[in-house]
Write a protein that holds these residues in place. Structure first.
Motif, PDB file in Angstrom:
ATOM      1  N   LYS A 193       2.901   9.743  -2.023  1.00  0.00           N
ATOM      2  CA  LYS A 193       1.749   9.227  -1.295  1.00  0.00           C
ATOM      3  C   LYS A 193       0.635  10.286  -1.353  1.00  0.00           C
ATOM      4  O   LYS A 193       0.869  11.404  -1.833  1.00  0.00           O
ATOM      5  CB  LYS A 193       2.138   8.917   0.151  1.00  0.00           C
TER       6      LYS A 193
ATOM      7  N   ASP B 149       2.701   6.247  -5.471  1.00  0.00           N
ATOM      8  CA  ASP B 149       2.976   5.130  -4.570  1.00  0.00           C
ATOM      9  C   ASP B 149       1.809   4.137  -4.587  1.00  0.00           C
ATOM     10  O   ASP B 149       0.660   4.531  -4.360  1.00  0.00           O
ATOM     11  CB  ASP B 149       3.194   5.642  -3.152  1.00  0.00           C
TER      12      ASP B 149
ATOM     13  N   HIS C 199      10.608   7.812  -1.122  1.00  0.00           N
ATOM     14  CA  HIS C 199       9.744   6.802  -1.768  1.00  0.00           C
ATOM     15  C   HIS C 199      10.081   6.630  -3.244  1.00  0.00           C
ATOM     16  O   HIS C 199       9.196   6.402  -4.062  1.00  0.00           O
ATOM     17  CB  HIS C 199       8.259   7.171  -1.621  1.00  0.00           C
TER      18      HIS C 199
END
Length: 279
Positions: free
Chosen positions: A88, A119, A83
């Protein structure tokens, strides 16, 4: 090896460019070069494992520490899997799980910070991104073991602070720490992201600025040209700085059963309460 030297005066935008350099060492590079016997621990025990945050047990000289950090990729495929270093919620919950495990066994916690931000996707919001970050801020503020944070690249917003509420905050010479990226700031203030270099100058995001403000405790020098030119020398500097600060914390608060926990927590609380206060 290129020798480390004292920080030089270059622009904040140039330092940000170095902080984002594709070849700059990431968390797992520092773990392999500065620590030993690393055992990675995965998963948040609620949803899954987020590869944007890595962590586990490692040896630092004769002591076991819990090391946790943001992890970016080296190429597009790796960055997608990780990511782009933007965790996350399950990443922050994993980090907190490992911190609480360290607390249970009396191990110091070392965090390596390198993320543009948490994120921002809708799935992360649906899974409680804001709550995960807020919980980490609260729980780190009262973690009953010594903690050290090292900004090794980008320190972006709450995504960085969620593993950055530590007793000592160290910054590598070409790292940055800010509430928003210069591009985001420029888009807000001037409606023009191309004004990012101007914003970087105004925001005072460099390690040297944050040392002056009392937010950072130490600037770790890098090899000439940046850490990516000599990762081994950069890792040695990081290792020495962490060891020095761990020894400092032990001298102030003790260790093991002799750890003066309430004093440690009080000083950590006061440290962050002082940030942003001007006379």
């Amino acid at each position: 090896m290129v020798p480390a030297r004292e920080p030089q005066a270059i622009s904040p935008w140039a330092r940000l460019t170095l902080a984002r350099h594709a070849d700059r060492p990431h968390t797992l590079d520092y773990v392999s070069l500065a620590l030993s016997d690393f055992v990675e621990l995965r998963g948040d025990r609620l949803f899954g494992d987020d590869q944007a945050i890595v962590g586990g047990l490692a040896r630092l000289e004769d002591e076991t520490v819990m090391v946790i950090g943001h992890q970016k990729g080296r190429n597009t495929k790796e960055n997608v899997a990780r990511h782009f270093g933007m965790p996350k919620p399950e990443g922050y919950r994993k980090a907190l799980r490992l911190m609480k495990q360290a607390e249970r066994f009396g191990m110091p916690v070392v965090t390596l910070i390198d993320t543009p931000a948490a994120d921002p996707g809708i799935q992360s919001e649906e899974r409680g991104q804001a709550q995960a970050i807020a919980t980490n801020l609260l729980e780190m503020s009262r973690l009953r073991v010594p903690t050290i944070g090292v900004v090794i690249g980008e320190g972006g917003s709450g995504g960085a602070l969620a593993i950055g509420v530590t007793d000592r905050v160290l910054m590598m010479e070409n790292s940055v720490y800010s509430v928003v990226s210069p591009e985001g700031c420029a888009a807000i203030l001037w409606k023009d992201a191309a004004q990012a270099p101007r914003a970087a100058e105004a925001m005072r995001i460099s390690a040297q600025d944050l040392l002056e403000f009392g937010i950072a405790d130490e600037v770790i020098p890098e090899p000439a040209g940046g850490a990516h030119l000599d990762p081994i020398a950069a890792a040695a500097e990081v290792r020495n700085a962490i060891l020095r600060r761990l020894h400092e914390l032990r001298s102030l608060y003790g260790s093991g059963s002799q750890l003066r926990v309430e004093k440690l927590l009080e000083d950590r609380w006061l440290r962050f309460r002082r940030i942003g206060v001007f006379g």
